[in-house]
Enzyme design. Structure first.
Site, PDB file in Angstrom:
ATOM      1  N   GLY A 162       0.839  -1.188   0.000  1.00 42.33           N
ATOM      2  CA  GLY A 162       0.000   0.000   0.000  1.00 42.33           C
ATOM      3  C   GLY A 162       0.877   1.243   0.000  1.00 42.33           C
ATOM      4  N   ARG A 163       0.355   2.331   0.573  1.00 48.92           N
ATOM      5  CA  ARG A 163       1.130   3.574   0.574  1.00 48.92           C
ATOM      6  C   ARG A 163       2.441   3.425   1.338  1.00 48.92           C
ATOM      7  NH1 ARG A 163      -4.231   5.282   0.970  1.00 48.92           N
ATOM      8  NH2 ARG A 163      -4.889   6.756  -0.656  1.00 48.92           N
ATOM      9  N   ILE A 164       2.368   2.812   2.525  1.00 47.11           N
ATOM     10  CA  ILE A 164       3.583   2.674   3.331  1.00 47.11           C
ATOM     11  C   ILE A 164       4.543   1.690   2.669  1.00 47.11           C
ATOM     12  CG2 ILE A 164       4.510   1.892   5.546  1.00 47.11           C
ATOM     13  CD1 ILE A 164       1.940   2.978   6.840  1.00 47.11           C
ATOM     14  N   ARG A 184      -2.545  -8.077  -2.276  1.00 46.97           N
ATOM     15  CA  ARG A 184      -3.789  -8.689  -2.762  1.00 46.97           C
ATOM     16  C   ARG A 184      -3.918  -8.530  -4.269  1.00 46.97           C
ATOM     17  NH1 ARG A 184      -8.372  -5.987   0.724  1.00 46.97           N
ATOM     18  NH2 ARG A 184      -7.002  -4.201   0.330  1.00 46.97           N
ATOM     19  N   THR A 244       6.711  -3.089  11.173  1.00 46.98           N
ATOM     20  CA  THR A 244       6.256  -1.792  11.677  1.00 46.98           C
ATOM     21  C   THR A 244       4.761  -1.626  11.419  1.00 46.98           C
ATOM     22  OG1 THR A 244       6.886  -0.737   9.569  1.00 46.98           O
ATOM     23  CG2 THR A 244       8.493  -0.648  11.368  1.00 46.98           C
ATOM     24  N   ARG A 246       1.445  -4.123  12.423  1.00 47.86           N
ATOM     25  CA  ARG A 246       0.732  -4.477  13.646  1.00 47.86           C
ATOM     26  C   ARG A 246       1.314  -5.789  14.164  1.00 47.86           C
ATOM     27  NH1 ARG A 246      -0.738   0.012  13.873  1.00 47.86           N
ATOM     28  NH2 ARG A 246      -2.863   0.860  14.038  1.00 47.86           N
ATOM     29  N   GLU A 275       0.719  -5.475  23.097  1.00 43.86           N
ATOM     30  CA  GLU A 275       1.120  -4.141  23.576  1.00 43.86           C
ATOM     31  C   GLU A 275       0.176  -3.619  24.659  1.00 43.86           C
ATOM     32  OE1 GLU A 275       1.727  -1.206  20.531  1.00 43.86           O
ATOM     33  OE2 GLU A 275       2.613  -2.656  19.160  1.00 43.86           O
ATOM     34  N   HIS A 296       6.817   1.044  19.587  1.00 40.97           N
ATOM     35  CA  HIS A 296       5.741   1.515  18.696  1.00 40.97           C
ATOM     36  C   HIS A 296       5.897   3.018  18.421  1.00 40.97           C
ATOM     37  CE1 HIS A 296       1.363   0.599  17.359  1.00 40.97           C
ATOM     38  NE2 HIS A 296       1.923   1.483  16.554  1.00 40.97           N
TER      39      HIS A 296
END
Length: 333
Positions: A162-164, A184, A244, A246, A275, A296
């Site tokens: 995706g964007r990241i 995907r 980085t 989840r 967490e 985080h």
């Protein structure tokens, strides 16, 4: 003329001062000055009286909490990119709109991902501790001391383009890494050409062939333990894993086992399954130099947090004015 009543907005955590000041100017905002996480009873009391709830990723906004909301609460404006902490379907059933703050943390998270991609193979954490934990004991430069692994010329496999993931790929390419990715669906051909990226429809096949794995996909039921014990076993013993995204995307117990047994070379983690608790076995591995742990903080920049706050404010104002907020989250998305 009677002034329009300001909506009551309940904010669960301390936000940057500039954001809180603007919130108070525009809304009847209840702040959390001491930044202590709100308890379930406190959240229950808040949703019974507030018009808008502004939670963060540390708040569990489940069906029970949503069902307890009073009829006046119509908006959950989350101060977060992800919404896995909110039962969006329960909110929809209750007639409550959910919004988030997308597209403002991309560059910050990609920067930190790249930092971990460098830190783990080059043993930056170990090197820093030599000078701070035992000052004066460093004997000086040696040809064979603190040897790490070169990243230039290696293959990186990005899980979630995706964007990241795309921003990580651009940085990795600049460092001389060969870009591979699983998603995907394939990205735009122009982006693929720009990055000289190789698409793998099969995650298993990609994992077996890359030197560094970067996890950048969202947390969904479909991605829970996506990087499972079986998939970790596909990695080469010289491979590194960086997460980085989840914590629950990676089977943490299986990762610990792989690291302890030397099945993979190392890992860099900014997120964890439970967490804020961090598995003591991971801490032990960090002390042994097999993993780099961060609390985080990949999105933790002043600019990023203010941008998030601005999006929350825009979403609230747009909704209160009777329009569809720009960052509405729909069930199943």
């Amino acid at each position: 003329m009677t002034a329009k009543k300001k909506p009551k907005v309940y904010i669960t955590r301390k936000l940057p001062d500039a954001v809180e000041t603007r919130m108070r100017e525009l809304f009847d905002a209840e702040l959390n000055i001491d930044d202590a996480p709100r308890s379930v009873p406190e959240l229950m009391a808040a949703v019974r009286t507030a018009d808008v709830l502004v939670p963060t990723v540390t708040d569990r906004i489940d069906a029970a909490l949503i069902d307890a909301a009073g009829p006046q609460m119509k908006l959950i404006a989350s101060f977060s990119n992800g919404t896995d902490h909110i039962d969006v379907e329960a909110a929809a059933r209750k007639g409550i709109t959910v919004t988030n703050t997308p597209n403002v943390l991309t560059e910050d998270t990609a920067d930190m991902t790249m930092a971990l991609i460098l830190a783990v193979p080059r043993r930056l954490g170990e090197g820093a501790r030599v000078l701070t934990d035992k000052p004066g004991e460093w004997a000086g430069w040696s040809p064979t001391w603190m040897l790490g692994r070169r990243i230039h010329g290696k293959r990186i496999g990005i899980v979630g383009m995706g964007r990241i993931g795309t921003a990580v790929a651009r940085r990795a390419k600049a460092f001389g890494l060969s870009i591979h990715y699983h998603n995907r669906k394939r990205v735009n051909p122009a982006v693929e050409d720009e990055l000289e990226a190789t698409y793998w429809e099969s995650l298993d096949q990609m994992l077996a062939r890359v030197d560094i794995v970067s996890v950048n996909c969202p947390s969904t039921p479909a991605t829970f333990h996506l990087i499972s014990a079986r998939r970790l076993a596909l990695l080469q013993p010289t491979a590194y894993l960086v997460n980085t995204a989840r914590g629950d995307v990676v089977d943490e117990g299986a990762l610990i086992k792989s690291l302890r047994e030397g099945k993979i070379a190392g890992a860099g983690l900014d997120v964890f399954e439970n967490e804020p608790a961090v598995n003591p076995k991971l801490v032990k591995l960090a002390n042994e130099g097999k993993v780099v742990l961060l609390p985080h903080m990949s999105s933790a920049t002043i600019e990023g947090r203010i941008d998030m706050g601005d999006k929350v404010i825009i979403n609230i104002r747009t909704f209160i004015d009777g329009h569809r907020p720009p960052n509405r989250v729909l069930p199943g998305r």
